[in-house]
Design an enzyme around this catalytic site. Sequence first.
Site, PDB file in Angstrom:
ATOM      1  N   HIS A 149       0.702  -1.107   0.185  1.00 23.55           N
ATOM      2  CA  HIS A 149       0.116  -0.080  -0.027  1.00 23.55           C
ATOM      3  C   HIS A 149       0.791   1.410  -0.017  1.00 23.55           C
ATOM      4  O   HIS A 149       0.555   2.277   0.543  1.00 23.55           O
ATOM      5  CB  HIS A 149      -0.944   0.113   1.107  1.00 23.55           C
ATOM      6  CG  HIS A 149      -1.975  -1.032   1.036  1.00 23.55           C
ATOM      7  ND1 HIS A 149      -2.587  -1.337  -0.152  1.00 23.55           N
ATOM      8  CD2 HIS A 149      -3.015  -1.647   2.061  1.00 23.55           C
ATOM      9  CE1 HIS A 149      -3.484  -2.401   0.202  1.00 23.55           C
ATOM     10  NE2 HIS A 149      -3.664  -2.505   1.507  1.00 23.55           N
ATOM     11  N   HIS A 187     -10.069   1.977  -0.411  1.00 25.20           N
ATOM     12  CA  HIS A 187      -9.831   1.123   0.747  1.00 25.20           C
ATOM     13  C   HIS A 187     -11.088   1.220   1.595  1.00 25.20           C
ATOM     14  O   HIS A 187     -11.040   1.001   2.711  1.00 25.20           O
ATOM     15  CB  HIS A 187      -8.640   1.025   1.496  1.00 25.20           C
ATOM     16  CG  HIS A 187      -8.324  -0.252   1.890  1.00 25.20           C
ATOM     17  ND1 HIS A 187      -8.950  -1.190   2.937  1.00 25.20           N
ATOM     18  CD2 HIS A 187      -7.226  -1.324   1.757  1.00 25.20           C
ATOM     19  CE1 HIS A 187      -8.363  -2.263   3.241  1.00 25.20           C
ATOM     20  NE2 HIS A 187      -7.262  -2.310   2.584  1.00 25.20           N
ATOM     21  N   GLU A 203     -11.526  -3.796  -3.351  1.00 24.51           N
ATOM     22  CA  GLU A 203     -10.363  -2.702  -3.795  1.00 24.51           C
ATOM     23  C   GLU A 203     -10.130  -3.124  -5.277  1.00 24.51           C
ATOM     24  O   GLU A 203      -9.440  -4.134  -5.685  1.00 24.51           O
ATOM     25  CB  GLU A 203      -9.163  -2.961  -3.165  1.00 24.51           C
ATOM     26  CG  GLU A 203      -9.504  -2.829  -1.402  1.00 24.51           C
ATOM     27  CD  GLU A 203      -8.307  -3.632  -0.653  1.00 24.51           C
ATOM     28  OE1 GLU A 203      -7.204  -3.393  -0.834  1.00 24.51           O
ATOM     29  OE2 GLU A 203      -8.790  -4.525   0.182  1.00 24.51           O
TER      30      GLU A 203
HETATM   31  C1  GAL Z   1      -5.894  -5.192   2.041  1.00 23.79           C
HETATM   32  C2  GAL Z   1      -4.721  -6.411   2.190  1.00 23.79           C
HETATM   33  C3  GAL Z   1      -4.722  -6.924   3.510  1.00 23.79           C
HETATM   34  C4  GAL Z   1      -4.373  -5.780   4.561  1.00 23.79           C
HETATM   35  C5  GAL Z   1      -5.323  -4.795   4.627  1.00 23.79           C
HETATM   36  C6  GAL Z   1      -5.026  -3.571   5.338  1.00 23.79           C
HETATM   37  O1  GAL Z   1      -5.742  -4.493   0.938  1.00 23.79           O
HETATM   38  O2  GAL Z   1      -4.616  -7.082   1.151  1.00 23.79           O
HETATM   39  O3  GAL Z   1      -3.674  -7.875   3.578  1.00 23.79           O
HETATM   40  O4  GAL Z   1      -3.108  -5.373   4.623  1.00 23.79           O
HETATM   41  O5  GAL Z   1      -5.354  -4.213   3.311  1.00 23.79           O
HETATM   42  O6  GAL Z   1      -5.107  -3.664   6.892  1.00 23.79           O
END
Ligand code: GAL
Length: 303
Positions: A70, A139, A270
Amino acid sequence: ATVQSLIVPDKNKNPVDVVLGHDTIEEYVAGDCYLGATIGRVGNRIGEGKFELNGEEYELFINNGPNHLHGGKKGFDRFVWDSKQEGDFVVFKRTSPDGEEGYPGNLEVSVKMGWKENSFTIEYSAETDKDTVLNLTNHSYFNLNGAGSGNIHNHVLEINAERFTVCDENCLPTGELAPVENTAMDFRKPKTIGKDIENDEPCVKLSRGYDSTFVISGHPFAKATGDLSGITLVADTDQPGVQLYTANFLTDSNGKGGLDCGLRSAFCLETQHFPDSIHHPEWPSVILKKGEKFESFTSYTFI
Ligand code: GAL
């Protein structure tokens, strides 16, 4: 550029806030769950936080097991963007400077969010002055029965995807795109999110719930309904994939208004390119070249 609240009517026409969020900016700063956040420069994972582009090696921050996640230590979610209201939309902009979090190129990003009738729409655009990599997403954590109303196991979900990205124990794609058929990942016909969430399918087991990218094979790509509210969300995008994440790491009891928003209390859709695409040249490319304009949309329509 964070979605804090989305209020839509339920079957009795009562207003329901269908996304998780916080009341104060301090809670967003202290949190690490990306509630409603705009994620960049590259959402999801980059294996070992390294990549090569035009013969140069780039090194990124490692923040998810051995991988980059991210956008790194201070991703796009950690900045206050410039904003301007345009009718029912807000246009958020920022310049991510060359070298920010190790990524090449000055990147001008714009994210336009707002309502077109009953569709909450997100339109992204970006340009760079040097070839770079880009994988933007939002997100938002949805609970269609209302934020803080418990887990989402009884939500009914349908995803128009024939295949998914098989992952290793760190949720990094192995490169295999496996058929969903006869696996817990099969959402081609509507089923409750909880039906197979405790299944032995490695991708579900390793992640304590769903945390995988689906290869979108038709449009709209997903439909979900809150069992108690009767609210249906229909999602669409021009991106090739969607990460279904069922809030497997949420332990946060600090939701808006003090509501409990813990484990599996929401789901995320997402929209994005497949994770670690920079290491899989056979997949749709996440390279944004100088002189090109990236444009993309995602819409969440409420019925
Ligand atoms: C998602 C990711 C997860 C976790 C989450 C945030 O996009 O795939 O593994 O990191 O974000 O907590």
